[in-house]
Motif scaffolding. Sequence first.
Motif, short mmCIF file in Angstrom:
data_model
loop_
_atom_site.label_atom_id
_atom_site.label_comp_id
_atom_site.label_asym_id
_atom_site.label_seq_id
_atom_site.Cartn_x
_atom_site.Cartn_y
_atom_site.Cartn_z
N ALA A 199 0.86 -1.18 0.00
CA ALA A 199 0.00 0.00 0.00
C ALA A 199 0.90 1.23 0.00
O ALA A 199 1.78 1.37 0.84
CB ALA A 199 -0.91 0.02 1.23
N VAL A 200 0.70 2.12 -0.97
CA VAL A 200 1.43 3.38 -1.05
C VAL A 200 0.54 4.46 -0.45
O VAL A 200 -0.55 4.72 -0.96
CB VAL A 200 1.81 3.73 -2.51
N VAL A 201 1.00 5.09 0.63
CA VAL A 201 0.12 5.89 1.46
C VAL A 201 0.68 7.30 1.70
O VAL A 201 1.82 7.45 2.15
CB VAL A 201 -0.09 5.21 2.84
N ASP A 202 -0.14 8.31 1.43
CA ASP A 202 0.22 9.67 1.77
C ASP A 202 -0.02 9.88 3.27
O ASP A 202 -0.99 9.36 3.84
CB ASP A 202 -0.65 10.65 0.97
N VAL A 203 0.86 10.65 3.94
CA VAL A 203 0.71 10.87 5.38
C VAL A 203 -0.53 11.70 5.68
O VAL A 203 -1.32 11.37 6.57
CB VAL A 203 1.97 11.58 5.95
N GLU A 242 -2.57 -4.89 11.65
CA GLU A 242 -3.63 -5.83 11.30
C GLU A 242 -3.29 -6.70 10.09
O GLU A 242 -3.82 -7.80 9.94
CB GLU A 242 -4.92 -5.07 11.02
N HIS A 243 -2.39 -6.21 9.22
CA HIS A 243 -2.04 -6.96 8.00
C HIS A 243 -0.52 -6.92 7.82
O HIS A 243 -0.02 -6.29 6.89
CB HIS A 243 -2.73 -6.34 6.78
N PRO A 244 0.24 -7.59 8.67
CA PRO A 244 1.71 -7.51 8.61
C PRO A 244 2.30 -8.03 7.32
O PRO A 244 3.45 -7.73 7.00
CB PRO A 244 2.16 -8.34 9.82
N GLU A 245 1.52 -8.80 6.57
CA GLU A 245 2.03 -9.33 5.30
C GLU A 245 1.95 -8.29 4.19
O GLU A 245 2.50 -8.48 3.09
CB GLU A 245 1.24 -10.58 4.90
N VAL A 246 1.27 -7.18 4.44
CA VAL A 246 1.13 -6.10 3.45
C VAL A 246 2.24 -5.08 3.66
O VAL A 246 2.39 -4.52 4.75
CB VAL A 246 -0.25 -5.42 3.57
N GLY A 247 3.03 -4.83 2.63
CA GLY A 247 4.05 -3.79 2.73
C GLY A 247 3.42 -2.41 2.72
O GLY A 247 2.36 -2.21 2.12
N VAL A 248 4.07 -1.46 3.37
CA VAL A 248 3.58 -0.09 3.43
C VAL A 248 4.69 0.87 3.02
O VAL A 248 5.76 0.89 3.63
CB VAL A 248 3.09 0.28 4.84
N LEU A 249 4.45 1.62 1.96
CA LEU A 249 5.38 2.66 1.52
C LEU A 249 4.70 4.01 1.72
O LEU A 249 3.74 4.34 1.02
CB LEU A 249 5.76 2.45 0.06
N VAL A 250 5.18 4.77 2.70
CA VAL A 250 4.58 6.06 3.05
C VAL A 250 5.22 7.17 2.24
O VAL A 250 6.44 7.22 2.07
CB VAL A 250 4.74 6.33 4.56
#
Length: 213
Positions: free
Chosen positions: A49-53, A73-81
Amino acid sequence: MRVILADDSTLLREGLVRLLADEGHQVVAAVGDAPSLLAEVQRHQPDVAVVDVRMPPTHTDDGLRAALRIRHEHPEVGVLVLSQYVEKRYAVELLTSNSARVGYLLKDRVVQVDEFLDALQRVAEGGVAFDPEVVRRLLVRRDRDPLSRLTDRERDVLDQMAQGRTNAGIAENLHISQSAVEKHANAIFEKLNLAHQTGYSRRVLAVLRYLDS
């Protein structure tokens, strides 16, 4: 790679959709607010998930709080902020919520397409990817800083390490041997009392936790 994009700027969001599609990635959802992001992650379970702050509904830290919730809740999902500014608390809080599949880039970095795509790939594969400017700000400490004990080359290695690079990648970027990188890394961890931390992601996590103490 299956990606969800979350940014309240329609122009940036649609631009990223086209960019990722051209690179062969699948954008399964593109949304403009934090509640929609959480719902789409629950629905699609993307790779990243690419996420704006800063997003609706309050335009403060809604995206960051959503990113932290995804990490929990979803540790298998990568997060790029993505962020417009270097916000130390956000960067450290995000990384210390887990030790892998996480990145933090300044929005200016998105226009450097190769760097953005490289960061996205690293996060999807379980690594970390931090903007060099974010890392530099995190490494700026005050008088009590044991980092003052590091040599210039050790600081260079630590900077590269915190960006999420492997020893081989650091060696290539700094034009030194991989054995030299390992030697500098060992010296860094000894000086920062991190000598017994093993594992690439945990090293970065330990360093940033220390920097925020």
